[in-house]
Enzyme design. Structure first.
Site, PDB file in Angstrom:
ATOM      1  N   ASP A  88       3.835  19.290  -6.110  1.00  0.00           N
ATOM      2  CA  ASP A  88       4.635  18.317  -7.025  1.00  0.00           C
ATOM      3  C   ASP A  88       5.711  19.080  -7.779  1.00  0.00           C
ATOM      4  O   ASP A  88       5.528  20.160  -7.881  1.00  0.00           O
ATOM      5  CB  ASP A  88       3.794  17.542  -8.104  1.00  0.00           C
ATOM      6  CG  ASP A  88       2.918  18.515  -8.998  1.00  0.00           C
ATOM      7  OD1 ASP A  88       2.603  19.805  -8.639  1.00  0.00           O
ATOM      8  OD2 ASP A  88       2.968  18.163 -10.450  1.00  0.00           O
ATOM      9  N   GLU A 152       0.140  19.647 -10.824  1.00  0.00           N
ATOM     10  CA  GLU A 152       0.372  20.969 -11.815  1.00  0.00           C
ATOM     11  C   GLU A 152       1.263  20.580 -12.923  1.00  0.00           C
ATOM     12  O   GLU A 152       0.847  20.975 -13.906  1.00  0.00           O
ATOM     13  CB  GLU A 152       0.761  22.005 -10.947  1.00  0.00           C
ATOM     14  CG  GLU A 152       0.260  23.312 -11.537  1.00  0.00           C
ATOM     15  CD  GLU A 152       1.494  23.754 -12.602  1.00  0.00           C
ATOM     16  OE1 GLU A 152       1.195  24.564 -13.399  1.00  0.00           O
ATOM     17  OE2 GLU A 152       2.654  23.177 -12.364  1.00  0.00           O
ATOM     18  N   GLU A 153       2.361  19.800 -12.616  1.00  0.00           N
ATOM     19  CA  GLU A 153       3.606  19.812 -13.572  1.00  0.00           C
ATOM     20  C   GLU A 153       3.320  18.885 -14.698  1.00  0.00           C
ATOM     21  O   GLU A 153       4.026  18.459 -15.541  1.00  0.00           O
ATOM     22  CB  GLU A 153       4.704  19.366 -12.807  1.00  0.00           C
ATOM     23  CG  GLU A 153       5.281  20.473 -11.828  1.00  0.00           C
ATOM     24  CD  GLU A 153       5.699  21.963 -12.591  1.00  0.00           C
ATOM     25  OE1 GLU A 153       5.521  22.108 -13.565  1.00  0.00           O
ATOM     26  OE2 GLU A 153       6.134  22.824 -11.698  1.00  0.00           O
ATOM     27  N   HIS A 212      20.493   0.907 -43.668  1.00  0.00           N
ATOM     28  CA  HIS A 212      21.945   1.424 -44.207  1.00  0.00           C
ATOM     29  C   HIS A 212      21.891   2.444 -44.901  1.00  0.00           C
ATOM     30  O   HIS A 212      21.188   2.521 -45.833  1.00  0.00           O
ATOM     31  CB  HIS A 212      22.555   0.148 -44.841  1.00  0.00           C
ATOM     32  CG  HIS A 212      24.240   0.277 -44.844  1.00  0.00           C
ATOM     33  ND1 HIS A 212      24.702   1.264 -45.794  1.00  0.00           N
ATOM     34  CD2 HIS A 212      25.184  -0.212 -44.513  1.00  0.00           C
ATOM     35  CE1 HIS A 212      25.735   1.477 -45.720  1.00  0.00           C
ATOM     36  NE2 HIS A 212      26.500   0.241 -44.671  1.00  0.00           N
TER      37      HIS A 212
HETATM   38  N1  BES Z   1       4.669  27.919 -11.982  1.00  0.00           N
HETATM   39  C1  BES Z   1       4.829  27.502 -13.236  1.00  0.00           C
HETATM   40  C2  BES Z   1       4.170  28.440 -14.306  1.00  0.00           C
HETATM   41  C3  BES Z   1       4.896  29.907 -14.159  1.00  0.00           C
HETATM   42  C4  BES Z   1       6.075  30.000 -13.900  1.00  0.00           C
HETATM   43  C5  BES Z   1       4.054  30.876 -14.432  1.00  0.00           C
HETATM   44  C6  BES Z   1       6.748  31.273 -13.843  1.00  0.00           C
HETATM   45  C7  BES Z   1       4.522  32.216 -14.549  1.00  0.00           C
HETATM   46  C8  BES Z   1       5.992  32.495 -14.142  1.00  0.00           C
HETATM   47  C9  BES Z   1       4.098  26.134 -13.465  1.00  0.00           C
HETATM   48  O1  BES Z   1       4.428  25.319 -12.644  1.00  0.00           O
HETATM   49  C10 BES Z   1       4.443  25.389 -14.743  1.00  0.00           C
HETATM   50  O2  BES Z   1       5.605  25.040 -14.883  1.00  0.00           O
HETATM   51  N2  BES Z   1       3.536  25.320 -15.633  1.00  0.00           N
HETATM   52  C11 BES Z   1       3.711  24.664 -16.855  1.00  0.00           C
HETATM   53  C12 BES Z   1       2.582  24.268 -17.552  1.00  0.00           C
HETATM   54  C13 BES Z   1       2.090  22.833 -17.081  1.00  0.00           C
HETATM   55  C14 BES Z   1       0.813  22.463 -17.794  1.00  0.00           C
HETATM   56  C15 BES Z   1       2.973  21.834 -17.222  1.00  0.00           C
HETATM   57  C16 BES Z   1       4.376  25.645 -18.046  1.00  0.00           C
HETATM   58  O3  BES Z   1       4.290  26.879 -17.832  1.00  0.00           O
HETATM   59  O4  BES Z   1       5.243  25.104 -18.746  1.00  0.00           O
HETATM   60 MN    MN Z   2       4.179  25.944 -10.435  1.00  0.00          MN
HETATM   61 MN    MN Z   3       6.379  24.454 -13.047  1.00  0.00          MN
END
Ligand code: BES
Ligand code: MN
Ligand code: MN
Length: 456
Positions: A88, A152-153, A212
């Site tokens: 995703d 995941e996102e 207002h």
């Molecule tokens: N792949 C990222 C996390 C990441 C990016 C770790 C770069 C280390 C370096 C992951 O897909 C992500 O974006 N995680 C989210 C958390 C999630 C609960 C939405 C984040 O870190 O904001």
């Molecule tokens: Mn990721």
């Molecule tokens: Mn991400």
């Protein structure tokens, strides 16, 4: 190994084309409008696993988006690697800032531009292609299982349930994940920790309707003014977070740990120039690498309320909202921090407004071991493919599910990421260097080979 290089060289264009096909599917998990595309992407991942040589692959439905599972088991006596990744992607907005369509991948200056190019389709797909390389050259040295999720996102809320219900199926020796960054291709590195996350939404309600701003202005608390003031008070003049108890469990690094962390190559000027800022900003007493790798933070991710249309409307709004996230470091718990935030935020609300705090998803911080066989196998794989030893670093991002692998499955993780911090993940014009994609496909088989060799 010679055979791997030959196979890779002979199939390079196809490996690239197949990734571009995957990037064309808009698998945005956050937006229900893309639900069918997310499902189509899961099917495509399943097919790619079978094509790469998995003996079986299946779509595992969840209460949300499906998980794709696949495996290639060659000998129960050999180690088993569980590859985790996600198919995703984040929403592509704001669309107008993209130089080409987020789901119409293009290669420009040897970089693949598309949403998901780096996070995480590009990195996840390297494992699929690495499996193909090993299977088709009859050199697979261990068992491989794949668990590629579609949420995941949006916080992986159904993956924990899947882990609980599939402990036998997911039995492995180590989890291998490519979803993090390296310092650069000249300075290959391995992330050895990730921050946790506590994500909150707040609402400040004042009068029972929009008013207002002349008739009532000055006499009634303005929820946006109030929210702005409340948010501003969450940091002090040293950029420390003011929530009582917030730092109680945060451990200070030893001087030796700090020195090691700060010895990583980092050019402050280049960092500032690349971001278009004159100065970095953060907690007093810490370097930029310490601030992102070892310190907790609090940031507003979005704020809204009142009139934001064209022209001017004189209005004293009835309510204001914000989304606020906190990145957590080892020993902090997302549940505890969420509770501390809620209590504090409610306590600082002036009597003229009503404040509601709603916690969203959270995730726990992780530190991955650097003295394990699996870490050593990863370090040796990088040394072989890059000709340099990797530098251990601490990442600032979060992958909440990594803590659950340990808690539910008892499995440690190796973070073998090939992204770069300037890959624009979650931003317009996300990219992944073609070089990194192929370097990853070249490195991964060595991880499996060294893991198998070092395990016996
Ligand atoms: N792949 C990222 C996390 C990441 C990016 C770790 C770069 C280390 C370096 C992951 O897909 C992500 O974006 N995680 C989210 C958390 C999630 C609960 C939405 C984040 O870190 O904001
Ligand atoms: Mn990721
Ligand atoms: Mn991400």
């Amino acid at each position: 190994m010679q055979v791997w290089n030959e196979y890779l060289a002979a199939n390079k264009q196809r490996f690239l084309d197949e990734l571009l096909d995957l990037l064309r599917i808009p698998s945005v998990s956050a937006d229900s409008k893309y639900k069918a595309d997310v499902a189509r992407c899961a099917d495509a991942v399943k097919k790619s696993l079978l094509d790469a040589g998995c003996d079986n692959a299946e779509i595992c439905p969840t209460a949300g988006h499906p998980i794709v599972y696949g495996e290639k088991m060659i000998d129960p006596k050999l180690p088993t690697v569980l590859v985790y990744g996600h198919y995703d992607v984040q929403p592509a907005d704001p669309l107008e800032l993209w130089h080409s369509g987020p789901f119409e991948p293009v290669i420009k200056d040897e970089k693949i531009y598309a949403r998901g190019a780096c996070d995480d389709k590009g990195q996840m797909f390297m494992h699929v292609k690495a499996l193909e390389v090993m299977v088709k050259t009859n050199t697979l040295p261990c068992n491989v299982k794949f668990m590629i999720e579609g949420e995941e996102e949006v916080g992986s809320s159904n993956l924990g349930i899947f882990l609980e219900g599939n402990k036998e199926k997911l039995k492995a020796d180590i989890v291998l994940v490519s979803d993090t960054s390296m310092i650069s291709m000249e300075h290959p590195s391995l992330e050895t920790g990730l921050r946790g996350l506590a994500y909150m939404e707040v609402e400040v309600v004042g009068p029972n309707r929009d008013l207002h701003s002349g008739v009532y202005g000055g006499a009634v608390a303005n929820p946006i003014n109030t929210l702005a003031k409340m948010i501003a008070s969450l940091h002090d003049e040293n950029n420390h977070i003011t929530i009582p108890g917030f730092y109680d469990k945060v451990q200070d690094l030893t001087e030796a740990e700090r020195a090691a962390l700060n010895s990583a190559p980092f050019d402050l000027n280049e960092y500032q120039n690349e971001l278009g800022i004159k100065e970095v900003h953060g907690e007093k007493g810490y370097t930029t690498l310490e601030r992102t790798g070892t310190r907790p933070t609090l940031d507003v991710n979005g704020i809204w309320g009142g009139y934001i249309g064209e022209g001017a409307k004189t209005v004293l709004p009835s309510k204001a909202n914000a989304k606020i996230s906190m990145r957590l470091v080892p020993n902090q718990s997302s549940e505890e921090i969420s509770a501390l935030f809620q209590k504090h935020f409610e306590s600082i609300a002036p009597a003229g407004v009503k404040v509601t705090v709603t916690p969203h998803h959270g995730g726990e911080p992780v530190v991955t071991p650097t003295d394990s066989v699996a870490y050593k196998a990863a370090a040796k794989a990088i040394q072989t493919a890059f000709g340099k030893d990797p530098i251990p670093t601490r990442g600032g991002g979060s992958i909440p599910i990594i803590a659950l692998f340990e808690r539910v499955l008892g499995l440690k993780t190796v973070l073998l990421g090939f992204g770069l911090d300037n890959d624009n993940i979650h931003s317009p014009n996300e990219k992944y260097d073609v070089f990194n994609y192929f370097k990853g496909i070249e490195t991964i088989p060595y991880f499996h080979k060294y893991l198998a060799e070092m395990s016996n």
